[in-house]
Write an enzyme that holds these catalytic residues in place. Structure first.
Site, PDB file in Angstrom:
ATOM      1  N   CYS A 141       0.826  -1.212   0.000  1.00  0.00           N
ATOM      2  CA  CYS A 141       0.000   0.000   0.000  1.00  0.00           C
ATOM      3  C   CYS A 141       0.861   1.264   0.000  1.00  0.00           C
ATOM      4  O   CYS A 141       1.426   1.634   1.033  1.00  0.00           O
ATOM      5  CB  CYS A 141      -0.931  -0.007   1.211  1.00  0.00           C
ATOM      6  SG  CYS A 141      -1.909   1.491   1.337  1.00  0.00           S
ATOM      7  N   CYS A 144      -0.533   4.125   2.239  1.00  0.00           N
ATOM      8  CA  CYS A 144      -0.325   3.929   3.676  1.00  0.00           C
ATOM      9  C   CYS A 144       1.144   4.150   4.062  1.00  0.00           C
ATOM     10  O   CYS A 144       1.434   4.746   5.090  1.00  0.00           O
ATOM     11  CB  CYS A 144      -0.696   2.510   4.114  1.00  0.00           C
ATOM     12  SG  CYS A 144      -2.132   1.827   3.321  1.00  0.00           S
ATOM     13  N   ASP A 145       2.071   3.630   3.273  1.00  0.00           N
ATOM     14  CA  ASP A 145       3.466   3.536   3.717  1.00  0.00           C
ATOM     15  C   ASP A 145       4.460   4.404   2.953  1.00  0.00           C
ATOM     16  O   ASP A 145       5.625   4.490   3.357  1.00  0.00           O
ATOM     17  CB  ASP A 145       3.937   2.068   3.624  1.00  0.00           C
ATOM     18  CG  ASP A 145       3.074   1.144   4.469  1.00  0.00           C
ATOM     19  OD1 ASP A 145       2.561   1.612   5.513  1.00  0.00           O
ATOM     20  OD2 ASP A 145       2.894  -0.025   4.100  1.00  0.00           O
TER      21      ASP A 145
END
Ligand code: NAP
Length: 314
Positions: A141, A144-145
């Site tokens: 992701c 997200c990261d």
């Protein structure tokens, strides 16, 4: 809103999965005044909740973040009374006039109809180091990261729309993005490819498969094998983002419904599955295109068909 789940209630429709297909089905069912419950086991929005920018969903000329779009879907469905509950389904069973939905918590729900919008999950490479370094350099992701990899080199694995789109997004953070693909041509849309190849921060690494992900506490390098001459090479980096396609979340349906060879649910054009009263919509459906617009259309059809089924039978 607190929702009481009860075995005593025969819901008109139970929807499993809260991505675009499920939330659209929920909107239509709730607006048709069906007693509808939507069950979601994880994050609402499914795959789009992980997408930084959705540029091809009509109505948003400047694009919209996946999270924001999900919130809009949810808000609209809830305005018409859709009940959303966090639960995971373990099994479904068809009785003469109702469908039983067993939950991991041990609870049992009963519905006149069931709409499966369970979506799909990222496919894994299945190489040494992938599991070991999950959240320590390995990610599925970018939204997200991505920010964790500010100023350092990373790799993206894959050659589809996701790999191309997320590589572009990751150039905001990484010092270099190596786009590792097993063939010499990407399968991503032309428009995305043009942007990838003209981005000075992206280096295309064709004809290579990942052999191993190595490091100590965190990812330090990628061992690659050339698909033409089998030679091995290394890339020094700190992160690996894997976008090699999706797998349907249909494990709990095996042996219950007809699935295709890849585990996707078989439906007709009215979203009817092989089990009467059970419909499927969105990315879990055989032939899915992975587009939000299609999932939304599927969800709408499934809801209308569920309503008709109830009118005819109950
Ligand atoms: P995808 O289109 O299935 O592409 C998967 C890519 O990973 C392919 O390039 C494939 O290689 C490669 N691959 C598969 N297994 C591999 C393995 N074991 N090792 C190495 N490489 C492997 O998946 P996706 O990009 O996640 O897209 C899924 C769906 O969502 C698609 O329908 C896509 O169009 C859609 N989507 C759309 C957008 C958009 O419209 N902007 C954005 C994201 C996703 P080969 O090419 O050799 O098969």
């Amino acid at each position: 809103m607190t929702v009481e789940l009860s075995e005593e209630i025969l819901y008109d429709t139970i929807i499993v999965g809260g991505g675009p297909a499920g939330l659209t089905a929920g909107l239509y069912c709730a607006r048709a005044k069906l007693n509808t419950l939507l069950l979601e086991k994880g994050t609402l929005g499914g795959q789009i909740a992980l997408t930084d920018l959705v540029e091809n969903y009509p109505g948003f000329p400047d694009g919209i973040s996946g999270k924001e779009l999900t919130l809009k879907f949810k808000e609209q469905a809830e305005r018409f009374g859709l009940c959303l509950v966090r639960r995971e389904v373990s099994r479904v069973e068809k009785l003469e006039r109702e469908i039983l939905v067993y939950l991991r918590t041990g609870e049992l729900l009963r519905g006149k109809t069931l709409i499966l919008t369970v979506g799909s999950n990222p496919r894994k490479l299945g190489v040494p180091g992938e599991e070991e370094f999950l959240n320590r350099g390995v990610s599925y992701c970018a939204t997200c990261d991505g920010a964790l990899f500010d100023g350092v080199p990373i790799a993206v694995v894959g050659g589809g729309d996701s790999a191309a789109q997320e590589s572009l997004f990751l150039t905001r953070f990484a010092s270099r993005v190596y786009l590792v693909h097993r063939r010499d041509k990407l399968r991503a849309q032309k428009r995305l490819q043009d942007r990838v190849f003209s981005n000075p921060k992206i280096t295309f690494v064709p004809n290579k498969v990942v052999e191993e992900i190595r490091g100590r506490d965190f990812v330090e390098r990628l061992i690659l094998r050339d698909t033409k001459d089998n030679s091995l090479s290394e890339l020094q980096l700190e992160g690996v983002f894997i976008f090699i396609g999706l797998e349907p979340n249909t494990g709990f349906l095996k042996g219950t419904l007809e699935l295709d060879d890849n585990g996707y649910i078989l439906t007709d054009h009215r979203m009817r599955t092989s089990m009467e009263g059970v419909f499927a919509a969105g990315d879990c459906r055989s032939g899915a295109t992975g587009q939000v617009a299609v999932a939304v259309g599927d969800g709408c059809i499934a809801a209308i068909e569920a309503e008709r089924y109830i009118e005819d039978r109950f």
